[in-house]
Design a protein around this motif. Structure first.
Motif, PDB file in Angstrom:
ATOM      1  N   UNK A  10       0.961  -1.575   0.011  1.00  0.00           N
ATOM      2  CA  UNK A  10      -0.320  -0.274  -0.036  1.00  0.00           C
ATOM      3  C   UNK A  10       1.048   1.164   0.107  1.00  0.00           C
ATOM      4  N   UNK A  11      -0.019   2.465  -0.679  1.00  0.00           N
ATOM      5  CA  UNK A  11       1.015   3.311  -1.262  1.00  0.00           C
ATOM      6  C   UNK A  11       1.050   4.518   0.400  1.00  0.00           C
ATOM      7  N   UNK A  12       1.407   5.917   1.039  1.00  0.00           N
ATOM      8  CA  UNK A  12       0.625   6.083   1.721  1.00  0.00           C
ATOM      9  C   UNK A  12      -0.435   7.100   2.107  1.00  0.00           C
ATOM     10  N   UNK A  13      -1.143   6.868   2.008  1.00  0.00           N
ATOM     11  CA  UNK A  13      -2.429   8.118   2.401  1.00  0.00           C
ATOM     12  C   UNK A  13      -2.905   7.742   3.788  1.00  0.00           C
ATOM     13  N   UNK A  14      -4.203   8.909   3.673  1.00  0.00           N
ATOM     14  CA  UNK A  14      -4.216  10.025   5.244  1.00  0.00           C
ATOM     15  C   UNK A  14      -5.283   8.501   5.516  1.00  0.00           C
ATOM     16  N   UNK A  15      -5.385   8.992   7.271  1.00  0.00           N
ATOM     17  CA  UNK A  15      -6.398   7.746   7.588  1.00  0.00           C
ATOM     18  C   UNK A  15      -7.779   8.304   7.334  1.00  0.00           C
ATOM     19  N   UNK A  16      -8.861   7.798   7.317  1.00  0.00           N
ATOM     20  CA  UNK A  16      -9.823   8.586   7.531  1.00  0.00           C
ATOM     21  C   UNK A  16     -10.158   9.788   8.580  1.00  0.00           C
ATOM     22  N   UNK A  17      -9.616   9.607   9.261  1.00  0.00           N
ATOM     23  CA  UNK A  17      -9.705  10.921  10.276  1.00  0.00           C
ATOM     24  C   UNK A  17      -9.076  12.378   9.863  1.00  0.00           C
ATOM     25  N   UNK A  18      -7.658  11.761   9.246  1.00  0.00           N
ATOM     26  CA  UNK A  18      -7.431  13.284   8.894  1.00  0.00           C
ATOM     27  C   UNK A  18      -7.420  13.808   7.022  1.00  0.00           C
ATOM     28  N   UNK A  19      -8.678  13.179   6.425  1.00  0.00           N
ATOM     29  CA  UNK A  19      -9.370  13.428   5.341  1.00  0.00           C
ATOM     30  C   UNK A  19      -9.708  15.220   5.385  1.00  0.00           C
ATOM     31  N   UNK A  20      -9.301  15.536   4.706  1.00  0.00           N
ATOM     32  CA  UNK A  20      -9.861  17.872   4.656  1.00  0.00           C
ATOM     33  C   UNK A  20     -10.948  17.351   3.188  1.00  0.00           C
ATOM     34  N   UNK A  21     -11.243  17.873   3.571  1.00  0.00           N
ATOM     35  CA  UNK A  21     -12.483  18.759   2.235  1.00  0.00           C
ATOM     36  C   UNK A  21     -11.669  19.121   1.911  1.00  0.00           C
ATOM     37  N   UNK A  22     -11.078  20.567   2.304  1.00  0.00           N
ATOM     38  CA  UNK A  22     -10.588  21.714   1.187  1.00  0.00           C
ATOM     39  C   UNK A  22      -8.986  20.274   0.514  1.00  0.00           C
ATOM     40  N   UNK A  23      -9.214  19.243   0.967  1.00  0.00           N
ATOM     41  CA  UNK A  23      -7.821  18.799   0.224  1.00  0.00           C
ATOM     42  C   UNK A  23      -8.551  17.696  -1.232  1.00  0.00           C
ATOM     43  N   UNK A  24      -9.999  17.564  -0.061  1.00  0.00           N
ATOM     44  CA  UNK A  24     -10.310  16.775  -1.437  1.00  0.00           C
ATOM     45  C   UNK A  24     -11.249  17.441  -2.321  1.00  0.00           C
ATOM     46  N   UNK A  25     -11.616  18.731  -2.406  1.00  0.00           N
ATOM     47  CA  UNK A  25     -12.386  19.721  -3.104  1.00  0.00           C
ATOM     48  C   UNK A  25     -11.240  20.091  -4.169  1.00  0.00           C
ATOM     49  N   UNK A  89     -12.134   5.131  -2.732  1.00  0.00           N
ATOM     50  CA  UNK A  89     -12.313   5.681  -1.383  1.00  0.00           C
ATOM     51  C   UNK A  89     -13.560   5.862  -0.936  1.00  0.00           C
ATOM     52  N   UNK A  90     -14.809   5.269  -1.781  1.00  0.00           N
ATOM     53  CA  UNK A  90     -16.343   5.509  -1.640  1.00  0.00           C
ATOM     54  C   UNK A  90     -16.578   5.541  -0.066  1.00  0.00           C
ATOM     55  N   UNK A  91     -16.528   4.167   0.453  1.00  0.00           N
ATOM     56  CA  UNK A  91     -16.904   4.183   1.711  1.00  0.00           C
ATOM     57  C   UNK A  91     -16.434   5.498   2.466  1.00  0.00           C
ATOM     58  N   UNK A  92     -14.929   5.776   2.977  1.00  0.00           N
ATOM     59  CA  UNK A  92     -14.520   6.608   3.748  1.00  0.00           C
ATOM     60  C   UNK A  92     -14.859   8.091   3.283  1.00  0.00           C
ATOM     61  N   UNK A  93     -15.330   8.556   2.051  1.00  0.00           N
ATOM     62  CA  UNK A  93     -15.826   9.764   1.506  1.00  0.00           C
ATOM     63  C   UNK A  93     -17.402  10.010   2.337  1.00  0.00           C
ATOM     64  N   UNK A  94     -17.868   9.045   1.533  1.00  0.00           N
ATOM     65  CA  UNK A  94     -19.008   8.529   2.337  1.00  0.00           C
ATOM     66  C   UNK A  94     -20.119   9.086   3.357  1.00  0.00           C
ATOM     67  N   UNK A  95     -18.683   8.353   4.682  1.00  0.00           N
ATOM     68  CA  UNK A  95     -19.526   8.781   5.663  1.00  0.00           C
ATOM     69  C   UNK A  95     -18.501   9.641   6.073  1.00  0.00           C
ATOM     70  N   UNK A  96     -17.737  10.275   5.635  1.00  0.00           N
ATOM     71  CA  UNK A  96     -17.041  11.864   5.708  1.00  0.00           C
ATOM     72  C   UNK A  96     -17.934  13.130   5.861  1.00  0.00           C
ATOM     73  N   UNK A  97     -18.436  12.593   4.564  1.00  0.00           N
ATOM     74  CA  UNK A  97     -18.610  14.014   3.052  1.00  0.00           C
ATOM     75  C   UNK A  97     -20.101  13.413   2.487  1.00  0.00           C
ATOM     76  N   UNK A  98     -20.821  12.929   3.424  1.00  0.00           N
ATOM     77  CA  UNK A  98     -22.743  12.513   2.466  1.00  0.00           C
ATOM     78  C   UNK A  98     -23.130  13.812   1.192  1.00  0.00           C
ATOM     79  N   UNK A  99     -22.704  12.737   0.189  1.00  0.00           N
ATOM     80  CA  UNK A  99     -23.446  12.506  -0.396  1.00  0.00           C
ATOM     81  C   UNK A  99     -22.675  13.407  -1.253  1.00  0.00           C
ATOM     82  N   UNK A 100     -20.991  14.140  -1.038  1.00  0.00           N
ATOM     83  CA  UNK A 100     -20.339  15.061  -1.869  1.00  0.00           C
ATOM     84  C   UNK A 100     -20.132  14.227  -3.403  1.00  0.00           C
TER      85      UNK A 100
END
Length: 111
Positions: A10-25, A89-100
């Motif tokens: 696996x290549x380095x990635x943020x844990x779900x609690x480290x994912x930030x909306x600004x970075x995703x957008x 990472x559909x499950x992580x994104x949906x849990x953090x930002x529902x519907x985004x």
């Protein structure tokens, strides 16, 4: 354990609690990266090799786009032999930002 029995690297990635909306957008704002995400979404959870994407950029630029998506927490990547495999990472994104993700994919389909 043989090389074929080894777990994918696996290549380095943020844990779900480290994912930030600004970075995703930011990651989703680029047309090439959005194309990668829509292709992965259409694959419905199956992994896709980087070589499976027909992108209008050089290999180095393609690598950059995948890295931005991974570091933002949008995709998961791991090495399988000499290939990099990608999955949304559909499950992580949906849990953090529902519907985004669904909204972004619907908007991309309209464009």
């Amino acid at each position: 354990m043989t090389a074929t029995d080894e777990a994918p690297a696996a290549l380095p990635e943020p844990a779900p609690d480290e994912i930030r909306l600004a970075a995703v957008l930011h990651a989703l704002a680029d047309p090439v990266r959005l194309r990668i995400v829509t292709t992965l979404a259409a694959a419905r959870g199956t992994e896709q090799n980087c070589l499976a994407f027909d992108l209008p950029v050089t290999k180095a630029t393609q690598t950059h786009h995948f890295r931005v998506l991974r570091e933002a927490g949008v995709i998961r990547q791991h090495r399988r032999g000499t290939s990099k495999m990608n999955q949304l990472r559909t499950d992580d994104l949906d849990a953090l930002f529902p519907g985004l993700l669904d909204a972004v994919l619907r908007a991309a389909a309209r464009d």
